[in-house]
Design a protein around this motif. Structure first.
Motif, PDB file in Angstrom:
ATOM      1  N   LEU A 162       0.456   8.704   0.817  1.00  0.00           N
ATOM      2  CA  LEU A 162      -0.060   7.331   1.197  1.00  0.00           C
ATOM      3  C   LEU A 162      -1.510   8.395   1.355  1.00  0.00           C
ATOM      4  CD1 LEU A 162       1.892   5.102   2.783  1.00  0.00           C
ATOM      5  CD2 LEU A 162      -0.004   4.897   0.976  1.00  0.00           C
ATOM      6  N   ASN A 163      -1.242   9.760   1.914  1.00  0.00           N
ATOM      7  CA  ASN A 163      -2.493  10.451   2.432  1.00  0.00           C
ATOM      8  C   ASN A 163      -4.233  10.497   1.122  1.00  0.00           C
ATOM      9  OD1 ASN A 163      -2.687  12.636   5.159  1.00  0.00           O
ATOM     10  ND2 ASN A 163      -0.741  12.688   4.094  1.00  0.00           N
ATOM     11  N   CYS A 164      -3.214  10.559  -0.454  1.00  0.00           N
ATOM     12  CA  CYS A 164      -4.394  10.064  -1.831  1.00  0.00           C
ATOM     13  C   CYS A 164      -4.366   8.639  -2.008  1.00  0.00           C
ATOM     14  CB  CYS A 164      -4.100  10.961  -2.243  1.00  0.00           C
ATOM     15  SG  CYS A 164      -4.715  12.515  -1.766  1.00  0.00           S
ATOM     16  N   HIS A 165      -2.822   7.955  -1.794  1.00  0.00           N
ATOM     17  CA  HIS A 165      -2.875   6.960  -2.489  1.00  0.00           C
ATOM     18  C   HIS A 165      -3.737   5.917  -0.619  1.00  0.00           C
ATOM     19  CE1 HIS A 165      -0.701   7.938  -6.303  1.00  0.00           C
ATOM     20  NE2 HIS A 165      -0.240   8.679  -5.466  1.00  0.00           N
ATOM     21  N   MET A 166      -3.579   6.310  -0.015  1.00  0.00           N
ATOM     22  CA  MET A 166      -4.222   5.112   0.459  1.00  0.00           C
ATOM     23  C   MET A 166      -5.400   5.884   1.599  1.00  0.00           C
ATOM     24  SD  MET A 166      -2.924   3.359   3.774  1.00  0.00           S
ATOM     25  CE  MET A 166      -1.944   2.045   2.736  1.00  0.00           C
ATOM     26  N   GLY A 167      -5.575   7.147   1.231  1.00  0.00           N
ATOM     27  CA  GLY A 167      -6.663   8.060   2.519  1.00  0.00           C
ATOM     28  C   GLY A 167      -6.302   8.562   2.973  1.00  0.00           C
ATOM     29  N   SER A 168      -6.283   8.903   4.646  1.00  0.00           N
ATOM     30  CA  SER A 168      -6.619   9.831   5.809  1.00  0.00           C
ATOM     31  C   SER A 168      -7.546  10.589   6.427  1.00  0.00           C
ATOM     32  CB  SER A 168      -4.822  10.268   5.790  1.00  0.00           C
ATOM     33  OG  SER A 168      -5.285  11.150   4.786  1.00  0.00           O
ATOM     34  N   THR A 169      -7.362  10.590   7.829  1.00  0.00           N
ATOM     35  CA  THR A 169      -8.564  11.680   7.929  1.00  0.00           C
ATOM     36  C   THR A 169      -8.333  12.506   8.114  1.00  0.00           C
ATOM     37  OG1 THR A 169      -7.682  10.591  10.385  1.00  0.00           O
ATOM     38  CG2 THR A 169      -8.699  12.561  10.176  1.00  0.00           C
ATOM     39  N   GLN A 228       7.243   0.009   1.812  1.00  0.00           N
ATOM     40  CA  GLN A 228       6.231  -1.011   2.781  1.00  0.00           C
ATOM     41  C   GLN A 228       6.003  -0.200   4.510  1.00  0.00           C
ATOM     42  OE1 GLN A 228       4.937  -2.861   1.049  1.00  0.00           O
ATOM     43  NE2 GLN A 228       5.752  -2.615  -0.951  1.00  0.00           N
ATOM     44  N   LEU A 229       6.503  -0.349   5.322  1.00  0.00           N
ATOM     45  CA  LEU A 229       6.088  -0.490   5.978  1.00  0.00           C
ATOM     46  C   LEU A 229       5.730   1.274   6.217  1.00  0.00           C
ATOM     47  CD1 LEU A 229      10.396  -0.620   7.833  1.00  0.00           C
ATOM     48  CD2 LEU A 229       8.013  -1.524   8.328  1.00  0.00           C
ATOM     49  N   ILE A 230       5.661   2.213   6.129  1.00  0.00           N
ATOM     50  CA  ILE A 230       5.040   3.506   6.352  1.00  0.00           C
ATOM     51  C   ILE A 230       3.621   3.147   5.824  1.00  0.00           C
ATOM     52  CG2 ILE A 230       4.521   6.022   5.308  1.00  0.00           C
ATOM     53  CD1 ILE A 230       6.566   5.737   7.618  1.00  0.00           C
ATOM     54  N   ALA A 231       3.463   2.602   4.053  1.00  0.00           N
ATOM     55  CA  ALA A 231       1.904   1.943   3.944  1.00  0.00           C
ATOM     56  C   ALA A 231       1.640   1.386   5.486  1.00  0.00           C
ATOM     57  CB  ALA A 231       2.063   1.401   2.647  1.00  0.00           C
ATOM     58  N   ALA A 232       2.202   0.186   5.465  1.00  0.00           N
ATOM     59  CA  ALA A 232       1.472  -0.179   7.203  1.00  0.00           C
ATOM     60  C   ALA A 232       1.450   0.511   8.132  1.00  0.00           C
ATOM     61  CB  ALA A 232       2.988  -1.145   7.558  1.00  0.00           C
ATOM     62  N   GLN A 277      -0.051   3.465   7.682  1.00  0.00           N
ATOM     63  CA  GLN A 277      -1.066   4.441   7.446  1.00  0.00           C
ATOM     64  C   GLN A 277      -2.025   3.425   7.818  1.00  0.00           C
ATOM     65  OE1 GLN A 277      -0.841   7.705   6.999  1.00  0.00           O
ATOM     66  NE2 GLN A 277      -2.476   8.407   5.066  1.00  0.00           N
ATOM     67  N   PHE A 278      -2.116   2.446   7.076  1.00  0.00           N
ATOM     68  CA  PHE A 278      -3.217   1.280   6.828  1.00  0.00           C
ATOM     69  C   PHE A 278      -3.221   1.478   8.466  1.00  0.00           C
ATOM     70  CE2 PHE A 278      -4.381  -2.489   7.272  1.00  0.00           C
ATOM     71  CZ  PHE A 278      -5.491  -2.685   6.182  1.00  0.00           C
ATOM     72  N   VAL A 292       5.707  -1.128  13.939  1.00  0.00           N
ATOM     73  CA  VAL A 292       6.320  -0.864  12.798  1.00  0.00           C
ATOM     74  C   VAL A 292       6.749   0.166  13.396  1.00  0.00           C
ATOM     75  CG1 VAL A 292       5.672   0.839  10.859  1.00  0.00           C
ATOM     76  CG2 VAL A 292       4.147  -1.156  11.846  1.00  0.00           C
ATOM     77  N   ALA A 293       6.682   1.316  14.486  1.00  0.00           N
ATOM     78  CA  ALA A 293       7.504   2.251  14.628  1.00  0.00           C
ATOM     79  C   ALA A 293       8.558   2.166  15.603  1.00  0.00           C
ATOM     80  CB  ALA A 293       7.073   3.456  15.951  1.00  0.00           C
TER      81      ALA A 293
END
Length: 454
Positions: A182-189, A243-247, A249-250, A352-353
């Motif tokens: 998700l660092n690349c497929h959603m973006g991150s710091t 899904q939970l990790i995408a949430a 990350q978002f 989420v956690a």
């Protein structure tokens, strides 16, 4: 034959019945520790020594799989010939990328950090070994970590856990795999992606862990030996965790400095593209798009949050009421201020956690997978399918859940394939997306699942 909704062959549903890698086991995954996730490969101290160091014919560079080996040993050729990651750098050399870079004013895309950070195994020069090359794209070490410390022991036959201790990134754990992807497929710091890039021409980003793992395609074989050596998550669990990790990350992005206000506007990459970019033809809006918000509101991109709500309702039901109220509060906060968004995002992140902590060591039965399919179909029929991005996530979720359920109930898979094919056709072209057709397909899914329950 099934496809992903961007037009590629979908290994989930090869032959229109089951995905090519439909798996029968229901072992639970032992977590690597949610409270202390491993360091990302680009932040690890080890040197990245290049794809060529993995590509020997007796290592991972065989032209054909080995029958007498616990690993296929043709992983390099699978990556080179079939995996889009190997072409990630080459995309920067296309006219489209050059035009995008010119729009952004960043020079050559193949030299720009903004592009290389996701289109290559981008690490500081101090970590680049003699055979390292940016032009290899997203190679082995971009995901598995710099091989300087683990390569030697790995070759001598270390166990999987010993390799991880030596610096191999734990991709077999779906929690850690999703956090990496998700660092690349959603973006991150670490790998920031913003609306400015989208406005310059970058395509919108999306992700679903189980689907994307399978259309990569896999360069491993999940058999009895694999399950003895490594933890394994079946499709339903991989989807739910993804899904939970995408949430996660978002929500992390919402709470970070990336969600800053510039004048009147917050960072719009966190908002739903379809709230503004949609055909100006009826129906322009219908109830269900944007949660509790009415027409004309610029809404947060909540597809992963909606899907996570289904996961929580089915698998951690004591959190469900708190989740829904917190999600509604976040939507209302998005109409007030960045500070309000960040405050309400923190409440959702805490839920989420908790959900991840419960799901980490929990198996998902076929009955639970069917319940999740019903919840997804019901929400789409009631209104969530009004949004194209949410509808795609519904399709991905139904595919992953059917891959698990259909392995033991082939008759159900056969009956569900026609409406699943219809859903795919509905989603195949965004410009022609018709929510009413999506709802019609989901109603068929509802009916088939209801008949099974009856």
């Amino acid at each position: 034959m099934g496809h992903d909704v961007n037009g590629q062959i979908d290994f989930h549903r090869l032959g229109g019945v089951l995905r090519a890698l439909a798996l029968l086991a229901s072992m639970s995954v032992t977590g690597q520790g949610i409270a202390a996730p491993p360091e990302m490969p680009w932040n690890m101290p080890a040197e990245h020594i290049g794809v060529a160091t993995c590509a020997g014919s007796n290592c991972h560079g065989s032209a054909r799989p080995f029958d007498d080996s616990p690993v296929l040993q043709n992983e390099y050729f699978t990556w080179q010939r079939k995996d889009a990651h190997s072409n990630a750098y080459k995309l920067l050399l296309t006219p489209e990328s050059k035009r995008m870079a010119a729009n952004l004013g960043i020079g050559k895309p193949e030299e720009a950090t903004e592009c290389l950070t996701c289109h290559s195994d981008y690490v500081p020069e101090s970590k680049r070994g003699r055979r390292y090359s940016l032009s290899e794209g997203v190679g082995c070490e971009a995901c598995h970590g710099g091989a300087e410390d683990y390569l030697g022991p790995h070759v001598t036959g270390n166990s999987h856990q010993e390799n991880i201790a030596d610096g191999l990134y734990p991709l077999v754990d779906p929690i850690d795999r999703a956090r990496l992807c998700l660092n690349c497929h959603m973006g991150s710091t670490d790998k920031p992606i913003d609306h400015r890039m989208m406005g310059a021409g970058h395509p919108p980003l999306e992700f679903e862990l189980d689907t994307f793992t399978n259309i990569q395609p896999p360069h491993f074989r999940v058999d009895a030996d694999y399950k003895r050596r490594k933890p394994y998550a079946p499709p339903a669990k991989t989807w739910a965790i993804g899904q939970l990790i995408a949430a996660e990350q978002f929500l992390s992005g919402l709470r970070s400095d990336r969600m800053k206000a510039e004048g009147m506007f917050p960072e719009l990459v966190f908002y739903d593209c379809n709230a503004c970019h949609h055909p100006m033809r009826p129906p322009r809006w219908s109830e269900g798009a944007g949660g509790p918000l009415g027409p004309g509101k610029v809404r947060l991109a909540d597809a992963y949050l909606v899907m996570s709500g289904h996961v929580i309702a089915a698998l951690a039901p004591t959190l469900a009421a708190s989740w829904q109220s917190a999600l509604d509060a976040l939507h209302f906060a998005s109409q007030r201020s960045v500070g309000a968004i960040q405050s309400d995002a923190a409440a959702l992140a805490g839920l989420v956690a908790q959900a991840l902590d419960r799901l980490r060591d929990q198996s998902i039965s076929d009955a639970q997978a069917i319940d999740l399919m019903r919840r997804i179909a019901d929400s789409g029929v009631k209104g969530d399918a009004a949004d194209f991005t949410a509808a795609k996530q519904m399709f991905y979720g139904l595919e992953a859940l059917l891959a698990q359920v259909g392995a033991s109930d082939k008759a159900l898979a056969v009956r569900l394939n026609p409406p699943m094919d219809a859903l795919f056709k509905t989603l195949d072209a965004q410009a022609q997306y018709d929510p009413s057709q999506m709802r019609a397909g989901l109603k068929q899914v509802q009916q088939i699942l209801a008949q099974k329950a009856g």
